[in-house]
Motif scaffolding. Structure first.
Motif, short mmCIF file in Angstrom:
data_model
loop_
_atom_site.label_atom_id
_atom_site.label_comp_id
_atom_site.label_asym_id
_atom_site.label_seq_id
_atom_site.Cartn_x
_atom_site.Cartn_y
_atom_site.Cartn_z
N LYS A 155 0.90 -1.34 0.04
CA LYS A 155 0.12 -0.01 -0.01
C LYS A 155 0.78 1.22 -0.13
O LYS A 155 1.95 1.21 0.41
N PRO A 156 0.22 2.37 -0.64
CA PRO A 156 1.18 3.50 -0.39
C PRO A 156 1.42 3.94 0.99
O PRO A 156 2.64 4.58 1.23
N THR A 157 0.78 3.59 2.01
CA THR A 157 1.21 3.94 3.33
C THR A 157 2.13 2.81 3.82
O THR A 157 2.80 3.10 4.98
N ASP A 158 2.86 2.05 3.08
CA ASP A 158 3.96 1.36 3.36
C ASP A 158 5.31 2.01 3.04
O ASP A 158 6.36 1.33 3.23
N THR A 159 5.16 2.97 2.22
CA THR A 159 6.25 3.86 1.72
C THR A 159 7.11 4.28 3.12
O THR A 159 6.60 5.11 3.85
N ALA A 160 8.27 3.78 3.18
CA ALA A 160 9.05 4.17 4.38
C ALA A 160 10.42 3.65 3.97
O ALA A 160 10.78 2.91 2.98
N ARG A 161 11.42 4.18 4.91
CA ARG A 161 12.69 3.28 4.90
C ARG A 161 12.69 2.34 5.95
O ARG A 161 12.44 2.45 7.11
N TYR A 162 13.18 1.10 5.50
CA TYR A 162 13.11 -0.10 6.20
C TYR A 162 14.62 -0.34 6.55
O TYR A 162 15.52 -0.45 5.91
N TYR A 163 14.68 -0.66 8.04
CA TYR A 163 15.69 -0.90 8.75
C TYR A 163 15.71 -2.51 9.44
O TYR A 163 14.63 -2.89 9.81
N CYS A 164 16.93 -2.88 9.36
CA CYS A 164 17.20 -4.33 10.02
C CYS A 164 17.78 -4.17 11.18
O CYS A 164 18.65 -3.12 11.57
N LYS A 165 17.29 -4.87 12.30
CA LYS A 165 18.01 -4.98 13.65
C LYS A 165 18.35 -5.99 14.21
O LYS A 165 17.82 -7.19 14.17
N ALA A 166 19.51 -6.14 14.74
CA ALA A 166 19.98 -7.45 15.47
C ALA A 166 20.19 -7.31 16.87
O ALA A 166 20.72 -6.20 17.30
N GLY A 167 19.73 -8.06 17.69
CA GLY A 167 19.71 -8.31 19.02
C GLY A 167 18.81 -7.24 19.82
O GLY A 167 17.75 -6.76 19.30
N PRO A 168 19.03 -6.78 20.98
CA PRO A 168 20.15 -7.18 21.72
C PRO A 168 20.02 -8.74 22.21
O PRO A 168 19.24 -9.32 22.44
N LEU A 169 21.29 -9.17 22.41
CA LEU A 169 21.53 -10.36 23.12
C LEU A 169 20.88 -10.44 24.75
O LEU A 169 20.94 -9.50 25.09
N PRO A 170 20.39 -11.55 25.06
CA PRO A 170 20.01 -11.56 26.82
C PRO A 170 20.86 -11.29 27.48
O PRO A 170 22.27 -11.67 27.44
N GLY A 171 20.71 -10.17 28.38
CA GLY A 171 21.71 -10.10 29.27
C GLY A 171 22.17 -8.56 28.77
O GLY A 171 23.30 -7.94 29.53
N ASP A 172 22.20 -8.34 27.79
CA ASP A 172 23.07 -7.29 26.86
C ASP A 172 21.80 -6.16 26.58
O ASP A 172 20.72 -6.34 26.70
N HIS A 173 22.60 -4.95 26.24
CA HIS A 173 21.68 -3.90 25.86
C HIS A 173 21.93 -3.24 24.67
O HIS A 173 21.20 -2.33 24.04
N VAL A 174 22.91 -3.82 23.57
CA VAL A 174 23.24 -3.23 22.72
C VAL A 174 22.71 -4.05 21.32
O VAL A 174 22.55 -5.06 21.46
N ALA A 175 22.18 -3.18 20.79
CA ALA A 175 21.19 -3.56 19.38
C ALA A 175 22.13 -2.90 18.27
O ALA A 175 22.78 -1.90 18.34
N TYR A 176 22.04 -3.63 17.26
CA TYR A 176 22.78 -3.18 15.86
C TYR A 176 21.73 -3.09 14.79
O TYR A 176 20.66 -3.47 14.55
N TRP A 177 22.07 -1.93 13.94
CA TRP A 177 21.11 -1.55 12.93
C TRP A 177 21.86 -1.45 11.78
O TRP A 177 23.02 -0.99 11.59
#
Length: 118
Positions: free
Chosen positions: A86-108
């Protein structure tokens, strides 16, 4: 450190389909929960879909039934299949990894643009 590279975005007509890919740099990719988010201009990133290290998936209501997230651990890659766009799906799409359990760091990743024309 995990580096993520998205690809597969582009311009598509409403009702069309796309496949987004996100390749991770690390061979330990399989231990990360992975997610896709999207961002509209001037807005914060919002959740689209996720897949756990065990393959459990979750979707935002706005994409449920239209988008499918999957992963191929052998290729260090997570996918997002977009259909019935749909036109409303127009956006920039990002991938995210994590964070791992017990960690707070996520990667983009840097994101990939999806534009849906009406």
């Amino acid at each position: 450190q995990v580096q993520l590279a998205e690809s597969g975005g582009g311009l598509v007509q409403a009702g069309g389909s796309l496949r987004l890919s996100c390749r991770a740099s690390r061979s330990t990719f399989s231990i990360y929960d992975m997610g896709w988010y999207r961002q509209y201009p001037g807005n914060q990133r919002e959740f689209v879909a996720s897949i756990s290290r065990n393959g459990i998936t979750n979707y935002d209501d706005s994409v449920q039934g239209r988008f499918t997230i999957s992963r191929d651990n052998a290729k260090n890659t997570v996918y997002l299949d977009l259909s019935t766009l749909k036109p409303t799906d127009t956006a920039r799409y990002y991938c995210k990894a994590g964070p791992l359990p017990g960690d707070h760091v996520a990667y983009w990743g840097q994101g990939t643009q999806v534009t849906v024309s009406s």
